[in-house]
Enzyme design. Structure first.
Site, PDB file in Angstrom:
ATOM      1  N   CYS B 232       0.933  -1.074   0.025  1.00 55.24           N
ATOM      2  CA  CYS B 232       0.029  -0.071  -0.241  1.00 55.24           C
ATOM      3  C   CYS B 232       0.898   1.262   0.123  1.00 55.24           C
ATOM      4  CB  CYS B 232      -0.970   0.056   1.299  1.00 55.24           C
ATOM      5  SG  CYS B 232      -0.158  -0.179   2.857  1.00 55.24           S
ATOM      6  N   ARG B 237      -2.290  -1.047   5.584  1.00 56.04           N
ATOM      7  CA  ARG B 237      -3.425  -1.346   4.819  1.00 56.04           C
ATOM      8  C   ARG B 237      -2.968  -2.726   4.192  1.00 56.04           C
ATOM      9  NH1 ARG B 237      -4.862   3.931   1.425  1.00 56.04           N
ATOM     10  NH2 ARG B 237      -2.683   4.467   1.677  1.00 56.04           N
TER      11      ARG B 237
END
Lengths: 101, 281
Positions: B232, B237
């Site tokens: 990410c 994430r």
């Protein structure tokens, strides 16, 4: 490198150059008073998640983005709402959202 | 959803006073934990506790041992992680605990957000735990990728970019709850599929069903028989997506590239794709 954490209520505008971005901010309220617990979620033009912040005790939120059509989803315990907005580079868009339970 | 690595609120409530279950809130911003938290939970700061203070890297094995010892975590404790940001940082910490070989680590489904939206109790009392002598294992590098791994994977293995479509395409340089930065280029690693982390989560932050998660990856054309690297912006994430693939769907050949776009997008001489399509090798 800064992290990706969402600051309660959104990052302060202090020391942020807003001439090259679009700012969307506002207050989420419920029952004629600011909501003290909840989240503001930003969706793009295709309803895809872009960002989310926990609102402040005064119901405040803030996003930094680019020009275009966005949707703010207000999430509070027991209710939510959707508000479409249009953002412009170099402008601060104030959006107040009343969520009906 | 029933899974050894994922617990729900009912499970959590029945273990809040279990001395061998350690609830740990993981955030980047300490304001949330300081305000209130789940009863008996302790806190870890994603940056100040888990990142080397000088270099861009993790704390080393000895530093991790010292951290958990001081926090009162034992090797045989069940660690239950939760946090804000839809559990981004808690999932990152889960992956981090796995990296250093903690045997029983779990994630609270929906994290702090679902707990709050469900109106469950949060307290301000900070528990004290007696110091321990925690012993970590060497990093399990089968679940961590570096830039050389990513470059080799272009066009040959799965690269999964879990950022939002606008970040993938290069239209945004950071998540929109942060000021947009100007110094780094936008775009993605060529051939990476864009499967945003958010597609794996419900609005309350809990994970979607196993069938929905399988359909998500199969529908995106990702051949999970190949090695998969998720990334990410800074690796948190993608730790959430790593959790989905590795822990919920049982795909073992998945790693997280924690250098992610903040590293790759600053490298000199590497290929970059912009726009909504994956691009070519």
């Amino acid at each position: 490198m800064s992290g990706c954490g969402a600051v309660v209520g959104g990052v302060s505008l202090d020391n942020v150059d807003i001439t090259n971005q679009a700012v969307i901010q506002g207050v989420i309220s419920s029952g004629n008073a600011p909501a003290s617990v909840g989240y503001a979620r930003l969706l793009d033009r295709n309803d895809e998640f872009v960002a989310e912040v926990p609102i402040s005790k005064q119901g405040e939120f803030r996003f930094f983005t680019v020009a275009g059509d966005w949707t703010i989803v207000a999430l509070i315990p027991g209710a939510n709402s959707r508000t479409p907005v249009q953002a412009t580079i170099g402008k601060i868009l104030d959006v107040d959202i009343a969520v009906i339970k | 959803m029933s899974n050894q690595s994922l617990v729900d609120a009912e499970w959590a409530l029945s273990h809040l006073d279990d001395a061998k279950v350690v609830f740990i809130e993981v955030d980047e911003d300490t304001e949330a934990y300081a305000g209130n938290h789940i009863k008996n939970a302790i806190a870890l700061n994603w940056k100040t506790d888990l990142q080397d203070p000088i270099r861009r890297d993790f704390v080393n094995k000895e530093q991790f041992e010292a951290l958990l010892s001081a926090k009162g975590v034992s090797n045989d404790d069940t660690v239950v992680l939760y946090g804000g940001n839809n559990n981004w940082f808690a999932a990152y910490a889960f992956w981090y605990f796995k990296l250093y070989g903690h045997s029983d680590v779990r994630l609270l489904d929906g994290g702090r957000k679902k707990w709050e939206l469900d109106g469950r109790e949060l307290v301000s009392d900070v528990p004290s735990r007696a110091a321990t002598k925690y012993v970590a294992k060497d990093q399990d590098l089968s679940i961590r990728s570096f830039r050389e791994d990513v470059l080799k994977a272009i066009g040959t293995q799965n690269l999964v970019d879990v950022r939002s479509p606008d970040e993938y395409a290069g239209r945004l340089l950071a998540p929109a709850h942060l000021p947009q930065e100007a110094a780094r280029i936008g775009g993605h690693i060529p051939t990476a599929a864009n499967i945003p982390w958010s597609k794996a989560a419900n609005e309350d932050g809990s994970f979607k069903s196993i069938d929905e998660l399988k359909a998500l990856y199969e529908g995106a054309g990702v051949d999970l028989n190949k090695d998969t690297i998720a990334y990410c912006r800074i690796g948190e994430r993608s730790a959430h997506s790593w959790f989905v693939l590795h822990e919920l769907l049982g795909v073992k050949n998945v790693s997280n590239y924690d250098g992610s776009w903040t590293e790759y997008g600053s490298l000199v001489g590497v290929p970059v794709a912009v726009g909504d399509e994956p691009g070519t090798a």
